[in-house]
Design an enzyme around this catalytic site. Structure first.
Site, short mmCIF file in Angstrom:
data_model
loop_
_atom_site.label_atom_id
_atom_site.label_comp_id
_atom_site.label_asym_id
_atom_site.label_seq_id
_atom_site.Cartn_x
_atom_site.Cartn_y
_atom_site.Cartn_z
N LEU A 34 0.73 -1.31 -0.07
CA LEU A 34 0.07 -0.08 -0.11
C LEU A 34 0.75 1.25 0.17
O LEU A 34 2.04 1.26 0.38
CB LEU A 34 -0.72 0.02 1.38
CG LEU A 34 -1.98 -0.99 1.52
CD1 LEU A 34 -2.65 -0.88 2.66
CD2 LEU A 34 -2.84 -0.61 0.40
N SER A 35 0.36 2.35 -0.62
CA SER A 35 1.01 3.62 -0.27
C SER A 35 1.06 3.95 1.15
O SER A 35 0.21 3.77 2.00
CB SER A 35 -0.05 4.76 -0.88
OG SER A 35 0.49 5.92 -0.76
N GLY A 38 5.86 1.53 3.44
CA GLY A 38 7.38 1.71 3.42
C GLY A 38 8.31 1.13 2.39
O GLY A 38 9.20 1.19 2.66
N LYS A 39 7.68 1.15 1.21
CA LYS A 39 8.36 0.64 -0.13
C LYS A 39 9.61 1.55 -0.44
O LYS A 39 10.81 1.06 -0.70
CB LYS A 39 7.61 0.54 -1.33
CG LYS A 39 6.19 -0.34 -0.97
CD LYS A 39 5.28 -0.33 -2.54
CE LYS A 39 4.85 0.87 -2.70
NZ LYS A 39 3.86 1.58 -1.66
N SER A 40 9.06 2.85 -0.49
CA SER A 40 10.36 3.68 -1.09
C SER A 40 11.34 3.83 0.13
O SER A 40 12.57 4.04 -0.19
CB SER A 40 9.70 5.04 -1.26
OG SER A 40 8.54 4.80 -1.97
N SER A 107 1.48 -2.26 -7.10
CA SER A 107 1.62 -3.53 -7.82
C SER A 107 0.25 -4.14 -7.01
O SER A 107 0.44 -5.24 -6.34
CB SER A 107 2.72 -4.27 -7.68
OG SER A 107 3.92 -3.46 -7.67
N1 LIG Z 1 -5.16 6.75 -6.55
C1 LIG Z 1 -4.03 6.41 -6.01
N2 LIG Z 1 -3.94 5.17 -5.38
C2 LIG Z 1 -2.60 4.92 -5.10
N3 LIG Z 1 -1.64 5.67 -5.27
C3 LIG Z 1 -1.67 7.00 -5.78
C4 LIG Z 1 -3.02 7.29 -6.15
N4 LIG Z 1 -2.88 8.61 -6.62
C5 LIG Z 1 -1.58 9.20 -6.33
N5 LIG Z 1 -0.87 7.94 -5.89
C6 LIG Z 1 0.57 8.04 -5.51
O1 LIG Z 1 1.03 7.33 -6.76
C7 LIG Z 1 2.19 6.37 -6.28
C8 LIG Z 1 1.54 4.83 -6.51
O2 LIG Z 1 2.14 4.69 -7.86
P1 LIG Z 1 2.34 3.30 -8.38
O3 LIG Z 1 3.02 3.41 -9.77
O4 LIG Z 1 3.34 2.56 -7.33
O5 LIG Z 1 1.08 2.36 -8.41
S1 LIG Z 1 0.48 1.28 -9.14
O6 LIG Z 1 1.44 0.24 -9.01
O7 LIG Z 1 0.39 1.45 -10.57
O8 LIG Z 1 -0.86 0.84 -8.43
C9 LIG Z 1 1.89 6.37 -4.64
O9 LIG Z 1 3.04 6.44 -4.15
P2 LIG Z 1 3.47 5.72 -2.98
O10 LIG Z 1 2.87 6.27 -1.90
O11 LIG Z 1 5.03 5.45 -2.80
O12 LIG Z 1 3.00 4.08 -2.96
C10 LIG Z 1 0.98 7.78 -4.50
O13 LIG Z 1 1.92 8.55 -4.10
N1 LIG Z 2 9.93 -0.96 9.16
C1 LIG Z 2 9.61 0.24 8.38
N2 LIG Z 2 10.18 0.23 7.25
C2 LIG Z 2 9.80 1.23 6.51
N3 LIG Z 2 9.39 2.51 6.86
C3 LIG Z 2 8.78 2.50 8.08
C4 LIG Z 2 8.85 1.39 8.76
N4 LIG Z 2 8.14 1.75 10.14
C5 LIG Z 2 7.85 2.87 9.81
N5 LIG Z 2 8.14 3.50 8.59
C6 LIG Z 2 7.45 4.65 8.21
O1 LIG Z 2 6.53 4.42 7.16
C7 LIG Z 2 6.73 5.55 6.29
C8 LIG Z 2 6.66 4.80 4.73
O2 LIG Z 2 6.66 5.72 3.84
P1 LIG Z 2 7.02 5.58 2.29
O3 LIG Z 2 8.22 4.77 2.61
O4 LIG Z 2 7.23 6.90 1.46
O5 LIG Z 2 5.93 4.38 1.84
P2 LIG Z 2 5.55 4.01 0.50
O6 LIG Z 2 6.98 4.22 -0.66
O7 LIG Z 2 5.13 2.68 0.60
O8 LIG Z 2 4.36 4.87 0.10
C9 LIG Z 2 7.64 6.38 6.61
O9 LIG Z 2 7.34 7.54 7.14
C10 LIG Z 2 8.62 5.58 7.30
O10 LIG Z 2 9.55 6.15 8.41
#
Ligand SMILES: Nc1ncnc2c1ncn2[C@@H]1O[C@H](COP(=O)(O)OS(=O)(=O)O)[C@@H](OP(=O)(O)O)[C@H]1O
Ligand SMILES: Nc1ncnc2c1ncn2[C@@H]1O[C@H](COP(=O)(O)OP(=O)(O)O)[C@@H](O)[C@H]1O
EC number: 2.7.1.25
Length: 201
Positions: A34-35, A38-40, A107
């Protein structure tokens, strides 16, 4: 003319040639979740640590890809599929250049992850599920997107009005709601280091 100068044989360099030069084995680490799960954070940390240990890496993050090669795509099912297709094809290029390629994209479905797996190839596809419950990600709300989605300002938001199916059999599941960053990163390193070290004996 060239035939007189150069011997005639296949001069195409292959992945093994490049891995030998880099002294590493290539793999694609595919981090799904999920967004806000912690992926990034983990992908960046993993890349930095592997770099420090002498491995050549490439990070492909969904957000970054969407500002370039995927900048014409939104979040419909079809656009996400195309987003993953292009991202996986890009990852495959880096894989074949011998790099440890780290992909961090939501994904969200089995279909989407299978598409990536099929493009990259089962043997080189290392699936990692970065898992934190929706409520925890919403509480973190790193980019303020959950607030907007819950207010109805963003449509097709993953986990809310767009599906997220948990990976059924990932190579590794990381519960970022239950463990801290260092513990999560260590699990990734434990999984990957044996796999990317090139055995010279
Ligand atoms: N509707 C909606 N749903 C989910 N995420 C959203 C949406 N709109 C914008 N964002 C931002 O887009 C990032 C996810 O892009 P991805 O390319 O990883 O998504 S996907 O794999 O195609 O589902 C995601 O980044 P992460 O938070 O790093 O996951 C969000 O910042
Ligand atoms: N075990 C962990 N691994 C990675 N991030 C963590 C963990 N525990 C807490 N966090 C926090 O969760 C958040 C994850 O954000 P981010 O990496 O941007 O997520 P994503 O890329 O999935 O959207 C950050 O604020 C990070 O500090």
């Amino acid at each position: 003319m060239a035939e007189h100068i150069y011997p005639i044989f296949d001069q195409t360099l292959n992945r093994q040639d490049k891995e030998a030069l880099l002294k590493q084995r290539a793999v694609v680490v595919w981090m799904a979740g999920l967004s806000g799960s912690g992926k990034s954070t983990l992908a960046k940390g993993l890349e930095r640590e592997l770099h420090a240990q002498g491995f050549l890496t490439q990070l492909l993050d969904g957000d970054n890809l969407r500002s370039g090669i995927n900048n014409n795509l939104g979040f419909s099912e079809a656009d996400r599929l195309e987003n993953i297709r292009r991202s996986a094809e890009t990852a495959k290029l880096f894989l074949n250049a011998g790099l440890v390629t780290i992909c961090s994209l939501i994904s969200p479905t089995e279909e989407i992850r299978n598409l990536a797996r099929n493009i990259i190839g089962e043997a080189d596809f290392c699936e990692v599920y970065v898992n934190a419950p929706f409520e925890v990600c919403a509480e973190r709300d790193v980019k303020g997107l959950y607030k907007k989605a819950l207010n109805g300002e963003i449509k097709n938001f993953t986990g809310l009005d767009a599906p997220f199916e948990a990976p059924a059999q990932p190579a590794l599941e990381i519960r970022t709601d239950l463990e801290d960053y260092s513990a999560s990163l260590q699990k990734l390193l434990d999984l990957l280091l044996p796999r990317i070290k090139l055995c010279c004996c």
